[in-house]
Design an enzyme around this catalytic site. Structure first.
Site: not given
Ligand code: PCA
Length: 210
Positions: A79, A143, A167
């Site tokens: 991310e 998250c 992820h």
């Protein structure tokens, strides 16, 4: 020093969470002279900040890579950004909290960029044979909350420890378990073997600290 790797408990409709399995498997491994500490976080919006702050205070890590499940993703995804927003959308957390369009931190920046080397980590995973990509949204559930919260805490305390979020897809076992009537033409969600997921997260640490 240590390297902190967090995963999450199962949540929503899932009976397992590969991120917890990855954190447990990597616990005790050594990368570039640093021992990985693997921990599993509760999927609870109200506890993420304090849990992470407590783990950082306890283990004083040289880098933090938090991980979680994003069912349906086809790759290990690093991310790029955490946003100052909580929205459970259609999946309440594990104590039934379902925030809708609330700030994580009222006086916080709108967003923080991950401080692990996102692009290099993805390139290293691809070189190592792990399907991987950069992701430009960690969503708005726990998250994203973990990524934003880590980066916000580090910025406020002047701590320059690299922090990021990965992820993970379902494992094949889980995808099969969750599939509805594939023998009748129903779909099976994308998956990656746990061993590749573990290789991927280890590679993110290697890229960050080596
Ligand atoms: N995935 C969710 C929360 C916990 C997890 O493993 C997310 O993507 O926010």
């Amino acid at each position: 020093m240590t390297l902190l790797c967090t995963g999450y408990e199962p949540f929503g409709e899932h009976n397992a969470n590969p991120s917890a399995q990855v954190a447990r498997e990597l616990d005790g491994e050594t990368v570039a002279g640093h021992e990985i500490v693997g921990e599993v976080l509760p999927v609870e919006f109200d506890r993420v900040d304090d849990e992470l702050a407590g783990l950082v205070a306890e283990h004083d890590p040289a880098a933090v890579v938090a991980t979680g499940l994003a069912a349906g993703r086809t790759t290990v995804s690093v991310e790029r950004v955490g946003v100052n927003l909580n929205d459970a959308v259609t999946v309440p957390d594990n104590v039934d909290a379902s925030p809708h369009a609330t700030a994580i931190t009222a006086d916080g920046a709108d967003a923080h960029f991950a401080t692990v080397p996102v692009v290099e980590a993805v390139e290293a995973m691809l070189d190592a044979g792990v399907p991987a990509r950069v992701s430009n949204s960690a969503g708005t559930h726990c998250c994203n909350h973990a990524l934003y919260s880590l980066l916000d805490q580090f910025e406020r305390s002047g701590r320059d420890t690299p922090a990021g979020f990965v992820h993970l897809p379902l494992t094949p076992e889980q995808a099969i378990d969750e599939a509805e009537a594939p023998e009748r033409g129903g779909g099976v969600t994308a998956s990656l073997p746990l061993s590749l997921q573990i290789d991927g997260v280890r590679t993110v640490f290697e890229t960050t600290v080596e």
